[in-house]
Design an enzyme around this catalytic site. Structure first.
Site, PDB file in Angstrom:
ATOM      1  N   GLN A  98       4.218   2.598  16.269  1.00  6.53           N
ATOM      2  CA  GLN A  98       3.084   2.584  17.460  1.00  6.53           C
ATOM      3  C   GLN A  98       2.744   3.292  18.595  1.00  6.53           C
ATOM      4  OE1 GLN A  98       3.352  -1.053  19.723  1.00  6.53           O
ATOM      5  NE2 GLN A  98       1.810  -1.957  18.256  1.00  6.53           N
ATOM      6  N   TYR A 179      -2.047  -3.185  28.043  1.00  9.36           N
ATOM      7  CA  TYR A 179      -1.397  -2.019  27.833  1.00  9.36           C
ATOM      8  C   TYR A 179      -3.007  -1.409  28.267  1.00  9.36           C
ATOM      9  CZ  TYR A 179       2.905  -4.273  26.962  1.00  9.36           C
ATOM     10  OH  TYR A 179       3.814  -5.335  27.008  1.00  9.36           O
TER      11      TYR A 179
END
Length: 364
Positions: A98, A179
């Site tokens: 990720q 994020y």
């Protein structure tokens, strides 16, 4: 049991539909921000998952937001991840990396005292874990220049290339949980007046530029992406009356890539969304008719709920987070129908082996 049936996500052939969700554990406690030996043991213990999504992995030094989290930008990190993926593959597992940039969800501690980068100078006004100093309040980030945006897009592409070099089976673009990519998407965090702000077409531009850079390095059918449209207040609430339509635009645009999967998170804390305009109680059922790719659902699932959603066709696989922390043999426990062990939240980020690689397995 549908959970235990094999499934194909793009080019990723999985032995079962149980996905290990990405879990930040703060064990990369070395100057290189590289995976450690106990991290290798941790992932191998959980190789029974159909797919392991690595803990969120930083694409560049500028992307850091937490202490002791691993990166994928340096040769040392690639070599250390190669040891992890080799061991997971030897145990019969599959693993994707990720790719992560924290943006404004960071502290000056990680950037030589300077403010972190973000789409706009908007402080999320939360407290963040800083390691030994405990919780600290976030600061107002510095708005990225066009040159910094272009450099960050290139960093995502380079990180994707490094992930393949490190032996990962693919990558997942971390576009959720407040994020950097999520910040670009939300008008509550993105107040730019250039080609990256304003309309949803402009606010989604960064995401699609990142996706273009990633699929230039990794076959699209080995690339997934994660979304959390119903972001809770823990990372700065990013939900307004246009959120659902904005994410519908994003998913429709992603359809043209032929990606491996869409990883959708259900609301972490539904009560925090009460009164928020445009909030969805259930995310995956809403987006299933829109997404032309396999879907992974995540968010407080147990085996019974996972089975029900698979049977309803709302997802193709289900990601489990905290249950995998305390049950390395989660798939086998599902197979036997035995109770799950409880996790110890106090050890999630404390470092060391306790609460990380010492949970028992059946028959041990």
């Amino acid at each position: 049991m549908r959970l235990l049936e094999p499934v194909r996500l793009g080019e990723l052939s999985l032995a079962n539909r149980v996905v290990m969700a990405p879990l930040t554990r703060c064990r990369a406690d070395n100057p290189d921000f590289a995976p450690t030996e106990i991290m290798q043991r941790y992932y191998v213990q959980r190789a029974g998952a159909g797919l392991i999504v690595s803990e969120a992995t930083i694409i560049s030094p500028e992307g850091r937001g937490y202490p002791y989290t691993p990166g994928i930008w340096s040769d040392a990190q690639v070599e250390a991840w190669q040891r992890v993926t080799d061991a997971v593959h030897a145990a019969g597992g599959r693993m994707v990396c990720q790719l992560w940039h924290c943006g404004r969800l960071s502290l000056p501690d990680h950037h030589g005292g300077e403010a972190p980068l973000a789409p706009s100078a908007v402080n999320p006004e939360i407290e963040m874990f800083s390691g030994g100093a405990g919780l600290k309040k976030t600061v107002t980030p510095r708005a990225m220049t066009r040159e910094e945006i272009a450099a960050t897009v290139a960093d995502f592409g380079r990180a994707a290339k490094n992930a393949l070099a490190a032996g990962f089976d693919g990558v997942e673009v971390h576009s959720s949980n407040g994020y950097l990519i999520h910040q670009f998407l939300s008008p509550l965090a993105n107040r730019r007046d250039d080609e990256y702000g304003g309309s949803i077409e402009n606010r989604a531009r960064f995401f699609f530029e990142v996706l273009d850079a990633v699929v230039a390095e990794v076959p699209a059918a080995r690339v997934g992406f994660r979304l959390n449209p119903m972001m809770n207040r823990a990372h700065g609430l990013l939900v307004d009356e246009n959120t659902v339509a904005d994410f519908e635009h994003l998913v429709r645009g992603a359809n043209r890539y032929g990606l491996a999967y869409l990883h959708l998170t259900e609301p972490f804390m539904p009560k925090q969304l009460e009164g928020a305009p445009g909030a969805l109680a259930e995310v995956a059922p809403h987006f299933r008719p829109i997404a032309q790719m396999p879907m992974v659902a995540n968010g407080a699932f147990d085996a019974r709920k996972a089975e029900a959603w698979l049977e309803a066709g709302w997802c193709d696989a289900v990601a489990f987070g905290k249950p995998f922390i305390s049950n390395p043999d989660l798939v086998e426990r599902f197979r036997r129908g035995v109770p799950l062990a409880a996790w110890d939240a106090d050890t999630f980020y404390q470092g060391g082996e306790r609460g990380f690689v010492d949970y028992p397995v059946l028959g041990a």
